[in-house]
Write an enzyme that holds these catalytic residues in place. Structure first.
Site, mmCIF file in Angstrom:
data_model
loop_
_atom_site.group_PDB
_atom_site.id
_atom_site.type_symbol
_atom_site.label_atom_id
_atom_site.label_comp_id
_atom_site.label_asym_id
_atom_site.label_seq_id
_atom_site.Cartn_x
_atom_site.Cartn_y
_atom_site.Cartn_z
ATOM 1 N N CYS A 247 14.142 -22.549 -4.965
ATOM 2 C CA CYS A 247 14.985 -22.378 -3.869
ATOM 3 C C CYS A 247 16.231 -21.664 -4.114
ATOM 4 O O CYS A 247 16.369 -20.303 -4.627
ATOM 5 C CB CYS A 247 15.168 -23.439 -2.891
ATOM 6 S SG CYS A 247 15.874 -23.034 -1.401
ATOM 7 N N HIS A 332 9.632 -25.281 -1.645
ATOM 8 C CA HIS A 332 9.800 -26.698 -2.399
ATOM 9 C C HIS A 332 8.628 -27.608 -2.719
ATOM 10 O O HIS A 332 7.999 -28.309 -1.853
ATOM 11 C CB HIS A 332 10.597 -27.607 -1.257
ATOM 12 C CG HIS A 332 12.053 -26.921 -1.010
ATOM 13 N ND1 HIS A 332 13.049 -27.792 -1.570
ATOM 14 C CD2 HIS A 332 12.416 -25.975 -0.488
ATOM 15 C CE1 HIS A 332 14.067 -27.059 -1.281
ATOM 16 N NE2 HIS A 332 13.900 -26.126 -0.574
ATOM 17 N N GLU A 334 8.398 -30.206 -4.357
ATOM 18 C CA GLU A 334 8.643 -31.422 -4.419
ATOM 19 C C GLU A 334 8.342 -32.007 -3.028
ATOM 20 O O GLU A 334 8.597 -33.230 -3.000
ATOM 21 C CB GLU A 334 10.086 -31.736 -4.948
ATOM 22 C CG GLU A 334 10.984 -31.675 -4.011
ATOM 23 C CD GLU A 334 11.421 -30.331 -3.611
ATOM 24 O OE1 GLU A 334 12.081 -30.262 -2.640
ATOM 25 O OE2 GLU A 334 11.086 -29.278 -4.119
#
Length: 357
Positions: A247, A332, A334
């Site tokens: 990001c 993202h 994660e």
């Protein structure tokens, strides 16, 4: 109590007050996730923004504090169609209303969030004010909204001191520009020892610790504001240490190597964005939260090549740096979209550091 959301174009939405009773001026953005409102509220990337949830019912499964992404809530305000009065979940510890009160987040419910979202998509992200003053003067408010601009948000969200999550594998230095907890956890779950550094740590200090890899985190705001951080990233780039960035970290790495960034009309925020891996041709469902993107066409093609592209609008979603062990993504991995579609990128980072240890 009545509440009013007023946008800089003069649009007014009337609803009911939720959360803390205070006025808020902010950039208004929308998130299209059907679940995950707690993760949204505790994502530091929302610092300096007020979040509109497009899903019509929010709060029905309550709040489980184990799921938070940071130690507090970050949005300036929370905007929903309906806030559930009952939370039904065996894990719940408090209601969403109590959570908003605990972290002093004001909000508004009972407005047409579909109409608001269509307005933001049509005209682009706008500033707005959440107020309880029924006698507001719109001619006085609009100039203030147009002049508002959040700044120094990375400084607000980064950790104040470095700390370490113990592990028996590779040593990873994680630069915290507003890092979600799940980034460190995803590395820690792969047995990495993760040392989290404040955003303005000098590259010299990080390199002196001799990490096996460096992670650049997500974060809020305009990447071009982070001029001192970009200078330090240039030094990290010049080392031979593998680097993985997510990001804001992805944008800052690109800026450090001569690329440019620009603001999207209304950003990508939600858990349902398709991205294509240009190496394999596979499409993954990704979680995203960003208002800026990298202009890869302005990047030196001998230095870097696009690695991912957004299937919806063809904007860049990742970059691979030629001749370097550096890989960056805009989305993202994660955040468990898909739910595990792009988790393999952390395994790829492990391989960049030398494979299983």
């Amino acid at each position: 109590m009545k509440a009013f959301l007023i946008l800089e174009d003069g649009s007014v939405f009337q609803g009911e007050s939720i959360g803390a009773k205070k006025e808020a001026v902010s950039e208004i953005v929308f998130n299209t996730s059907m679940t995950g409102y707690l993760e949204v509220l505790t994502d530091p990337s929302y610092a300096g923004q007020a979040v509109v949830m497009t899903y019509p019912l929010i709060g029905n499964y309550g709040v489980c504090l184990e799921d938070i992404e940071s130690e507090k809530a970050w949005p300036d305000a929370f905007i929903v169609r309906e806030l559930s009065e009952l939370d039904s979940n065996f894990r719940t510890e408090m209601s969403i209303q109590d959570f908003l009160l605990k972290y002093d987040i004001p909000g508004i419910s009972g407005i047409d969030t579909r109409a608001l979202t269509k307005l933001l998509r049509d005209k682009g992200t706008m500033n707005g004010i959440l107020t309880y003053d029924e006698n507001y003067d719109i001619n006085e408010i609009i100039p203030k909204l147009k002049a508002y601009s959040p700044s120094k948000v990375v400084e607000k969200v980064t950790c104040k001191e470095k700390y370490t999550l113990k592990g028996n594998g590779y040593k990873v230095a994680l630069m915290d520009f507003g890092a979600k907890k799940n980034i460190a956890k995803s590395l820690n779950d792969r047995d990495c020892e993760v040392t989290v550094y404040p955003a303005f740590t000098k590259a010299k200090e990080i390199l002196a610790s001799k990490p096996d890899g460096i992670m650049l985190s997500n974060g809020p705001g305009d990447p071009k504001e982070c001029t001192t951080i970009i200078e330090e990233i240039k030094q990290l780039y010049d080392s031979d240490i593998p680097i993985f960035a997510i990001c804001l970290g992805h944008q800052l790495m690109a800026l450090s190597q001569g690329a440019d960034t620009h603001k999207l009309k209304y950003g990508h925020r939600g858990g349902n964005h398709p991205v294509k891996d240009l190496e394999t041709g596979k499409v993954y469902i990704s979680s995203q939260n960003h208002g800026y993107v990298v202009d890869v066409e302005k990047m030196d093609s001998e230095k870097a090549v696009p690695a991912f592209v957004n299937v919806n609008d063809n904007t860049n979603e990742g970059i691979k740096y030629i001749g370097k062990n550096i890989y960056t993504v805009q989305f993202h991995p994660e955040a468990s979209p898909g739910p595990h579609d792009s988790g393999y990128l952390f395994d790829k980072f492990i391989k960049m550091m030398g494979g299983n240890k």
